[in-house]
Design an enzyme around this catalytic site. Structure first.
Site: not given
Length: 211
Positions: A69-70
Site C-alpha cells: 500500500v502507498s
C-alpha cells in the site's frame, strides 16, 4: 572438456547465477576452480542436470506473497492486512505452500523498497517458484515488465490473482500522479510553482469525483 563461466552455465540451465552458487553450497554441483579463483563448469555437469530435468531443490508449489500500500494511513485502515488475506486465501484454494510473505508501505514509484528488495534476493536464491500479487501495480507502478523478466530469469513466475484493481488502488494512482506532477513542476517552476500546480490538480480531481 569444455568449461563454462558461471553466467554461461546459468544461461544454459535457465537460472540466475546466484542459484548455481547456492547449489554449490549444498554440494549439488561442483565447479572447477581456476588459479584466479573463478568458477568454471564442465559441460558434462550441466548436461547431467539438464537430463535430470533440473535440481528440483525447491518444491513446485512453493510460493511467496507480495503486498503493498502507498501510505501508513492505508496500512492503519487495514488495507495491507486485507490484501494479504486475499492472497493467502487464493494460495489456499490453489493448494500452494506459502514459504514467505513480503510487504511494503511505499509508493509504487519508489524503487527502494525493503520488502521488494528482500523478495528479489530470495527469488535469486531459488527460495520459491511462484510470486502471488493482487495486481501488477502492487509490484511496480512502472517497470513491471522488467521485474517480471528478471524473476522469470530466476525461475519464478508471477501470478496475478485479480484482473481488476481494488478500490483503494485507484486512490493510490491519484497520489502517484500527484507526486509525478509535483516533481516535474518543481523542476520547471521551482518549489512554490510545484505546490501551486499540485493544489490545482487536487482541485481538478475533486471536481471530477463530485461529477
Amino acid at each position: 572438456m569444455e568449461l563454462l563461466s558461471i553466467r554461461e552455465a546459468a544461461k544454459k540451465l535457465g537460472v540466475h547465477p546466484n542459484r548455481l552458487r547456492e547449489w554449490e553450497k549444498k554440494g549439488l554441483i561442483r565447479p572447477i576452480r581456476l588459479p584466479s579463483g573463478h568458477r568454471r563448469y564442465p559441460t558434462e555437469e550441466i548436461d547431467r542436470i539438464l537430463k535430470a530435468g533440473g535440481m528440483n531443490e525447491t518444491e513446485p508449489d512453493a510460493v511467496a506473497l507480495y503486498a503493498r500500500v502507498s501510505t501508513k494511513k492505508e496500512a492503519d485502515a487495514g488495507n495491507l492486512d486485507r490484501q494479504l488475506e486475499r492472497l493467502r486465501a487464493y494460495a489456499g484454494e490453489k493448494r500452494y505452500r506459502v514459504v514467505a510473505e513480503y510487504t511494503d508501505v511505499a509508493s509504487g514509484l519508489n524503487q527502494k523498497r525493503r520488502g521488494l528488495d528482500r523478495m528479489l534476493k530470495a527469488a535469486e536464491q531459488g527460495e520459491f517458484k511462484r510470486l502471488l500479487i493482487e495486481s501488477p501495480d502492487r509490484l511496480a507502478r512502472f517497470g513491471f515488465d522488467y521485474l517480471e523478466r528478471h524473476l522469470k530469469f530466476c525461475g519464478v513466475e508471477i501470478e496475478v490473482i485479480s484482473p481488476k484493481e481494488p478500490e483503494e488502488a485507484h486512490a493510490e494512482l491519484v497520489q502517484d500522479l500527484l507526486a509525478i506532477i509535483t516533481s516535474f513542476s518543481a523542476r520547471i517552476y521551482g518549489a512554490r510553482g510545484g505546490r501551486k500546480i499540485r493544489r490545482g490538480f487536487q482541485e481538478l480531481m475533486r471536481r471530477v469525483r463530485e461529477e
